[in-house]
Structure formats: structure tokens, C-alpha cells
Design a protein around this motif. Structure first.
Motif, PDB file in Angstrom:
ATOM      1  N   VAL A 132      -5.548 -33.148  13.925  1.00 55.90           N
ATOM      2  CA  VAL A 132      -5.264 -32.433  15.170  1.00 55.90           C
ATOM      3  C   VAL A 132      -5.742 -30.980  15.049  1.00 55.90           C
ATOM      4  O   VAL A 132      -6.451 -30.465  15.911  1.00 55.90           O
ATOM      5  CB  VAL A 132      -3.746 -32.480  15.497  1.00 55.90           C
ATOM      6  CG1 VAL A 132      -3.414 -31.607  16.691  1.00 55.90           C
ATOM      7  CG2 VAL A 132      -3.307 -33.918  15.756  1.00 55.90           C
TER       8      VAL A 132
ATOM      9  N   ILE B  86      -0.059 -37.490  21.424  1.00 55.63           N
ATOM     10  CA  ILE B  86       1.038 -36.619  21.870  1.00 55.63           C
ATOM     11  C   ILE B  86       1.053 -35.308  21.081  1.00 55.63           C
ATOM     12  O   ILE B  86       1.241 -34.230  21.652  1.00 55.63           O
ATOM     13  CB  ILE B  86       2.387 -37.374  21.806  1.00 55.63           C
ATOM     14  CG1 ILE B  86       2.341 -38.526  22.821  1.00 55.63           C
ATOM     15  CG2 ILE B  86       3.561 -36.433  22.114  1.00 55.63           C
ATOM     16  CD1 ILE B  86       3.497 -39.490  22.765  1.00 55.63           C
TER      17      ILE B  86
ATOM     18  N   VAL C 187       6.356 -35.863  16.228  1.00 56.23           N
ATOM     19  CA  VAL C 187       6.369 -36.902  17.266  1.00 56.23           C
ATOM     20  C   VAL C 187       7.182 -38.068  16.702  1.00 56.23           C
ATOM     21  O   VAL C 187       7.017 -38.427  15.520  1.00 56.23           O
ATOM     22  CB  VAL C 187       4.915 -37.350  17.604  1.00 56.23           C
ATOM     23  CG1 VAL C 187       4.915 -38.537  18.556  1.00 56.23           C
ATOM     24  CG2 VAL C 187       4.122 -36.192  18.212  1.00 56.23           C
TER      25      VAL C 187
ATOM     26  N   ASN D 114      -1.375 -34.431   4.736  1.00 54.55           N
ATOM     27  CA  ASN D 114      -0.908 -34.742   6.093  1.00 54.55           C
ATOM     28  C   ASN D 114      -2.108 -34.993   7.005  1.00 54.55           C
ATOM     29  O   ASN D 114      -2.520 -34.143   7.788  1.00 54.55           O
ATOM     30  CB  ASN D 114      -0.034 -33.602   6.636  1.00 54.55           C
ATOM     31  CG  ASN D 114       0.842 -34.078   7.781  1.00 54.55           C
ATOM     32  OD1 ASN D 114       0.491 -35.033   8.480  1.00 54.55           O
ATOM     33  ND2 ASN D 114       1.969 -33.425   7.982  1.00 54.55           N
TER      34      ASN D 114
HETATM   35  C1  LIG Z   1       1.658 -35.350  12.385  1.00 60.79           C
HETATM   36  C2  LIG Z   1       2.206 -35.926  13.695  1.00 60.79           C
HETATM   37  C3  LIG Z   1       2.875 -34.796  14.501  1.00 60.79           C
HETATM   38  C4  LIG Z   1       1.023 -36.538  14.506  1.00 60.79           C
HETATM   39  O1  LIG Z   1       1.520 -36.994  15.755  1.00 60.79           O
HETATM   40  P1  LIG Z   1       0.702 -38.020  16.684  1.00 60.79           P
HETATM   41  O2  LIG Z   1       1.234 -37.899  18.064  1.00 60.79           O
HETATM   42  O3  LIG Z   1       0.683 -39.366  16.065  1.00 60.79           O
HETATM   43  O4  LIG Z   1      -0.799 -37.431  16.606  1.00 60.79           O
HETATM   44  P2  LIG Z   1      -1.920 -37.710  17.720  1.00 60.79           P
HETATM   45  O5  LIG Z   1      -1.773 -39.088  18.273  1.00 60.79           O
HETATM   46  O6  LIG Z   1      -1.931 -36.589  18.686  1.00 60.79           O
HETATM   47  O7  LIG Z   1      -3.223 -37.656  16.817  1.00 60.79           O
HETATM   48  C5  LIG Z   1      -4.348 -36.901  17.163  1.00 60.79           C
HETATM   49  C6  LIG Z   1      -5.490 -37.289  16.265  1.00 60.79           C
HETATM   50  O8  LIG Z   1      -5.130 -37.259  14.902  1.00 60.79           O
HETATM   51  C7  LIG Z   1      -5.456 -38.508  14.259  1.00 60.79           C
HETATM   52  N1  LIG Z   1      -4.372 -38.954  13.411  1.00 60.79           N
HETATM   53  C8  LIG Z   1      -3.070 -39.030  13.712  1.00 60.79           C
HETATM   54  N2  LIG Z   1      -2.361 -39.526  12.666  1.00 60.79           N
HETATM   55  C9  LIG Z   1      -3.274 -39.767  11.709  1.00 60.79           C
HETATM   56  C10 LIG Z   1      -3.180 -40.295  10.396  1.00 60.79           C
HETATM   57  N3  LIG Z   1      -1.992 -40.642   9.845  1.00 60.79           N
HETATM   58  N4  LIG Z   1      -4.311 -40.386   9.662  1.00 60.79           N
HETATM   59  C11 LIG Z   1      -5.517 -40.020  10.168  1.00 60.79           C
HETATM   60  N5  LIG Z   1      -5.668 -39.529  11.431  1.00 60.79           N
HETATM   61  C12 LIG Z   1      -4.554 -39.406  12.177  1.00 60.79           C
HETATM   62  C13 LIG Z   1      -5.500 -39.517  15.359  1.00 60.79           C
HETATM   63  O9  LIG Z   1      -6.407 -40.527  15.009  1.00 60.79           O
HETATM   64  C14 LIG Z   1      -5.925 -38.730  16.566  1.00 60.79           C
HETATM   65  O10 LIG Z   1      -7.309 -38.721  16.707  1.00 60.79           O
HETATM   66  P3  LIG Z   1      -7.990 -39.777  17.714  1.00 60.79           P
HETATM   67  O11 LIG Z   1      -7.284 -39.599  19.024  1.00 60.79           O
HETATM   68  O12 LIG Z   1      -9.415 -39.356  17.731  1.00 60.79           O
HETATM   69  O13 LIG Z   1      -7.760 -41.116  17.117  1.00 60.79           O
HETATM   70  C15 LIG Z   1       3.249 -37.070  13.412  1.00 60.79           C
HETATM   71  O14 LIG Z   1       2.677 -37.985  12.519  1.00 60.79           O
HETATM   72  C16 LIG Z   1       4.560 -36.580  12.844  1.00 60.79           C
HETATM   73  O15 LIG Z   1       5.512 -36.277  13.588  1.00 60.79           O
HETATM   74  N6  LIG Z   1       4.677 -36.474  11.493  1.00 60.79           N
HETATM   75  C17 LIG Z   1       5.903 -35.964  10.830  1.00 60.79           C
HETATM   76  C18 LIG Z   1       6.084 -34.469  11.007  1.00 60.79           C
HETATM   77  C19 LIG Z   1       4.945 -33.663  10.418  1.00 60.79           C
HETATM   78  O16 LIG Z   1       4.361 -34.002   9.394  1.00 60.79           O
HETATM   79  N7  LIG Z   1       4.644 -32.536  11.095  1.00 60.79           N
HETATM   80  C20 LIG Z   1       3.583 -31.616  10.714  1.00 60.79           C
HETATM   81  C21 LIG Z   1       3.845 -30.838   9.482  1.00 60.79           C
HETATM   82  S1  LIG Z   1       5.075 -29.667   9.551  1.00 60.79           S
END
Ligand SMILES: CC(C)(COP(=O)(O)OP(=O)(O)OC[C@H]1O[C@@H](n2cnc3c(N)ncnc32)[C@H](O)[C@@H]1OP(=O)(O)O)[C@@H](O)C(=O)NCCC(=O)NCCS
Length: 237
Positions: free
Chosen positions: A218, A184, A175, A212
Motif C-alpha cells: 500500500v 480498504i 482492516v 508486513n
Molecule cells: C496491512 C493491512 C492494513 C492491509 O489491509 P487490506 O485492506 O487487506 O489491504 P488492501 O486490500 O488495501 O491492499 C492493497 C494492496 O496491497 C496488497 N496486499 C495486501 N495484503 C498483502 C499481502 N499480505 N501480501 C502481499 N500484498 C498484499 C494487495 O494485493 C493490494 O494490491 P492489489 O489491489 O494490487 O492486489 C491488514 O492486513 C491489517 O490490518 N494487518 C494488521 C495490522 C497491521 O499490520 N497494520 C500495519 C502496521 S502498523
């Protein structure tokens, strides 16, 4: 590695010394390796040679054999909430012109690689990314789920199919930074589960990293169960 029947004879220690000397001669300052997390003997071995545990990675699997979605109603509602906020969810197959969409996805994906904890690679140029990042075996444009805001891709979840096992694998989820923390990724992964169920997949697998936190949160919420993992171990020379 040393063949099981040849272990305990000092071969591993000999190989380690040679590797270390060779690395030093070539100007390296660090050696990285990986060990299964349930292999106590190998862990004791690498510790003896000055390696320390940096992180653990493992695969998680979501069993889809029941044919039903396991997400809670509250989590399932996230898709509708985001759509009300103006986010659209489509597949890469819906986007045109295809070349422009691919270029945008390339920028989005490779821009997030640096945010993956433990990422050590380089940002891939477009052609390399197409081949090694996106269009890997089992890829189909219909299986690349894209979140759009004002027609701009801001999130991706690419799932690939393994025809041999009838299962699917999360190739990559990301994201854009300014859209994180809104659910998202949760929505994209939920849509991937629905897609896998529609295609009759028996399971969905993903790679996890102990550092991570976002992705782990998630996956746990969606019911993914951890399998055997590996430690990344690092030795400073
Ligand atoms: C990992 C990633 C996809 C998460 O995307 P995001 O859209 O921010 O995640 P969401 O908003 O859907 O989060 C869902 C839940 O996870 C939790 N969460 C998200 N980021 C978090 C963090 N850094 N630490 C703790 N919890 C976290 C959220 O609190 C949420 O729970 P809640 O709604 O009860 O608060 C994003 O940070 C990203 O693109 N990272 C780089 C790529 C990556 O690492 N991809 C995966 C590995 S290949």
C-alpha cells in the motif's frame, strides 16, 4: 551504546558479557536488540556476540509539499468502488454515541495487533489503549478515519499531527481480517493523505516492517519513500 570517543576499548564487549550473564541468571532464553541499518561497525559487533538479523524496520515519508495528491487515478477510484459495495468512510467525530464507537474501535484495533508481523506486546485493555494507542499527542477524532460496513467499524486509519514540524504520522492502520484484500487499507490511506493535504501538512510519515507485505504494498503504491532503518537482531542464549 558507548560514547563515540570511548569506542574501541572493549567497553561494549564488557557490557554485552554482563548483560548476557544477567539475562541467563534471570532465566531468559533470547535477547533482542536494534541496530541502524547503515552502521556496519555495530552490525559486525552484534554478529560477533551471536545475534542474527530477524527483520528490518524503517520510516517512510510522503512529501506533501506540492499540495497535490500523487495517487494514480486507478487507485483513487478504489474509494468509489468500495462505496458502491456498501462500505462507508467516516471519521470518529461522526460516530455516536462516542463511547460505543470507541469500544468498537478498541475491539477492532487490538484484535488486529496479533497480525502485525513481529508484534511482541500484549493486547491492551480499553483504558490503556485509549491512552497509549488512540489518544496520543496530536490525536483528534476528526483524524481517525473509519471504514464501516452496516454501521460496524471494519477498518481504521488514525493520523496524528505534529504541531512542531507541521507534519503528520500514521499512528495505526488496520482492516478486520474478513475484509482484507479488497483495497480498504489503500482507501483509508488515500483518505488520510487527503486529510493531511486539507490540513496543510508538509509530509506524512509511517513506520514500515520488512515482513508486513500488505502495508508495504500500500505504502509503495502511494509514493512513500523509505528513510534510514533499523535491524532487529536476536540472540538465542
Ligand atoms: C496491512 C493491512 C492494513 C492491509 O489491509 P487490506 O485492506 O487487506 O489491504 P488492501 O486490500 O488495501 O491492499 C492493497 C494492496 O496491497 C496488497 N496486499 C495486501 N495484503 C498483502 C499481502 N499480505 N501480501 C502481499 N500484498 C498484499 C494487495 O494485493 C493490494 O494490491 P492489489 O489491489 O494490487 O492486489 C491488514 O492486513 C491489517 O490490518 N494487518 C494488521 C495490522 C497491521 O499490520 N497494520 C500495519 C502496521 S502498523
Amino acid at each position: 551504546m558507548v560514547l563515540k570517543r570511548e569506542r574501541g576499548k572493549g567497553i561494549g564487549a564488557g557490557l554485552s558479557r554482563i548483560t548476557r550473564d544477567w539475562a541467563l541468571q534471570n532465566g531468559a532464553d533470547t535477547i533482542m536488540s536494534e541496530v541502524w541499518d547503515d552502521d556496519e561497525r555495530s552490525l559486525a559487533f552484534v554478529r560477533r556476540f551471536g545475534f542474527e538479523t530477524e527483520r528490518r524496520s524503517w520510516q517512510s515519508v510522503l512529501d506533501l509539499a506540492s499540495g497535490e495528491e500523487s495517487a494514480s487515478a486507478a487507485d483513487a477510484a478504489v474509494i468509489e468502488r468500495l462505496e458502491d459495495e456498501g462500505i462507508r468512510f467516516v471519521s470518529l467525530a461522526d460516530l455516536s454515541p462516542a463511547e460505543d464507537a470507541l469500544r468498537q474501535l478498541h475491539a477492532l484495533e487490538t484484535g488486529t495487533y496479533v497480525d502485525i508481523p513481529g508484534f511482541t506486546g500484549d493486547t491492551m485493555p480499553y483504558g490503556d489503549w485509549l491512552k497509549w494507542g488512540l489518544q496520543v499527542e496530536g490525536y483528534a477524532p476528526e483524524r481517525v478515519i473509519v471504514a464501516l460496513n452496516d454501521d460496524q467499524p471494519i477498518g481504521i486509519c488514525n493520523v496524528i499531527r505534529n504541531d512542531e514540524t507541521g507534519g503528520m504520522y500514521h499512528q495505526y492502520t488496520c482492516v478486520a481480517k474478513e475484509y482484507r484484500g479488497r483495497g480498504i487499507a489503500l482507501a483509508l490511506k488515500l483518505l488520510a493523505i487527503r486529510l493531511a493535504l486539507r490540513e496543510g501538512a508538509g509530509y506524512l510519515r509511517t513506520d514500515n516492517d520488512s515482513m508486513n507485505a500488505g502495508m508495504l504494498a500500500v505504502n509503495r503504491r502511494l509514493g512513500y519513500k523509505a528513510l534510514r532503518g533499523r535491524y532487529r537482531v536476536v540472540a538465542k542464549l
